[in-house]
Design an enzyme around this catalytic site. Sequence first.
Site, PDB file in Angstrom:
ATOM      1  N   PRO A   1       0.819  -1.222   0.000  1.00  0.00           N
ATOM      2  CA  PRO A   1       0.000   0.000   0.000  1.00  0.00           C
ATOM      3  C   PRO A   1       0.850   1.269   0.000  1.00  0.00           C
ATOM      4  O   PRO A   1       0.339   2.350  -0.250  1.00  0.00           O
ATOM      5  CB  PRO A   1      -0.816  -0.100   1.292  1.00  0.00           C
ATOM      6  CG  PRO A   1      -0.586  -1.449   1.848  1.00  0.00           C
ATOM      7  CD  PRO A   1       0.627  -2.029   1.196  1.00  0.00           C
TER       8      PRO A   1
ATOM      9  N   GLU B   1       1.599  -7.118   8.554  1.00  0.00           N
ATOM     10  CA  GLU B   1       1.669  -5.655   8.602  1.00  0.00           C
ATOM     11  C   GLU B   1       2.570  -5.105   7.508  1.00  0.00           C
ATOM     12  O   GLU B   1       2.532  -3.933   7.197  1.00  0.00           O
ATOM     13  CB  GLU B   1       2.154  -5.180   9.970  1.00  0.00           C
ATOM     14  CG  GLU B   1       1.144  -5.394  11.088  1.00  0.00           C
ATOM     15  CD  GLU B   1      -0.215  -4.767  10.789  1.00  0.00           C
ATOM     16  OE1 GLU B   1      -0.255  -3.541  10.590  1.00  0.00           O
ATOM     17  OE2 GLU B   1      -1.221  -5.492  10.747  1.00  0.00           O
TER      18      GLU B   1
ATOM     19  N   ARG C   1      -2.993  -8.334 -20.860  1.00  0.00           N
ATOM     20  CA  ARG C   1      -3.888  -7.998 -21.967  1.00  0.00           C
ATOM     21  C   ARG C   1      -3.266  -7.008 -22.946  1.00  0.00           C
ATOM     22  O   ARG C   1      -3.736  -6.837 -24.059  1.00  0.00           O
ATOM     23  CB  ARG C   1      -5.241  -7.502 -21.469  1.00  0.00           C
ATOM     24  CG  ARG C   1      -5.196  -6.208 -20.715  1.00  0.00           C
ATOM     25  CD  ARG C   1      -6.486  -5.979 -19.989  1.00  0.00           C
ATOM     26  NE  ARG C   1      -7.631  -5.904 -20.894  1.00  0.00           N
ATOM     27  CZ  ARG C   1      -7.893  -4.874 -21.682  1.00  0.00           C
ATOM     28  NH1 ARG C   1      -7.109  -3.823 -21.682  1.00  0.00           N
ATOM     29  NH2 ARG C   1      -8.948  -4.890 -22.468  1.00  0.00           N
TER      30      ARG C   1
ATOM     31  N   ASP D   1      -9.946   1.634 -24.914  1.00  0.00           N
ATOM     32  CA  ASP D   1     -10.246   1.336 -23.520  1.00  0.00           C
ATOM     33  C   ASP D   1     -10.220   2.582 -22.651  1.00  0.00           C
ATOM     34  O   ASP D   1      -9.450   3.499 -22.893  1.00  0.00           O
ATOM     35  CB  ASP D   1      -9.184   0.397 -22.935  1.00  0.00           C
ATOM     36  CG  ASP D   1      -9.475  -1.050 -23.257  1.00  0.00           C
ATOM     37  OD1 ASP D   1     -10.535  -1.312 -23.838  1.00  0.00           O
ATOM     38  OD2 ASP D   1      -8.632  -1.880 -22.917  1.00  0.00           O
TER      39      ASP D   1
END
Length: 229
Positions: A89, A116, A154, A169
């Site tokens: 994160p 963590e 992709r 897209d």
Amino acid sequence: MRIDVLTLFPEMFESPLRYSIVKRAQEQGLVEIALTNIRDFAIGEYRKVDDKPYGGGPGMVMMPGPVFDGFEHVQSLSPEPARVILLTPQGTPFSQAKAAELSEQDRLILIAGRYEGFDERIRIGLGAEQISIGDYVLNGGELAAMVVIDAVVRLLPGALGDEDSARDDSFSNGLLEYPHYTRPEVFRDMKVPDILLSGDHGKIAQWRREQALERTRRLRPDLLTRTEE
Ligand code: 6GU
């Protein structure tokens, strides 16, 4: 392309890799994806991969030993130098531009953390770049790694049936996609816009550009003011 994934939960990846475009890309030989369990590099009777944080505090931290040993093993599986990515994160937000950049590499090593987080020496010692998939907390980097794999694969040439289908897209031109319609012409009193039935390709292209712009302005105005993409 070769993608190696280091994770404590390799089984989590099996189903997402077995479907649709990612499955076909592997069958076509466009990408080889290899899963390695970090726990295989843990030592001792309990094969410990995490431990309490120095300095105290809640939660557990991924120990550097198993991650380093697993990483060195995976690196030795192929002579190709790899782009090394830690999913955390704290990373740089993932984007379509980053997916495009990664799709040009011959080799990626993705490392998914749990608990963590990683012992800081994993970040420092591996010299890895860090990627986050958004401002929320997941229970581990596995789902994030799958998101990265899906978005990257992709974009590999030949992965999509129709080469053009990636071009329009959402995000690849900095805008959200225009609205799509297929048969039937009328569904529950909702009609396909006349212009799409007109056969006038110039007008259709113009309408789609306007719709994409209008949608982006309404739903994601931040995309119009951002300059880095
Ligand atoms: Cl890459 N990992 C975790 N644990 N949570 C996240 C994330 C990654 N990206 C967003 N949230």
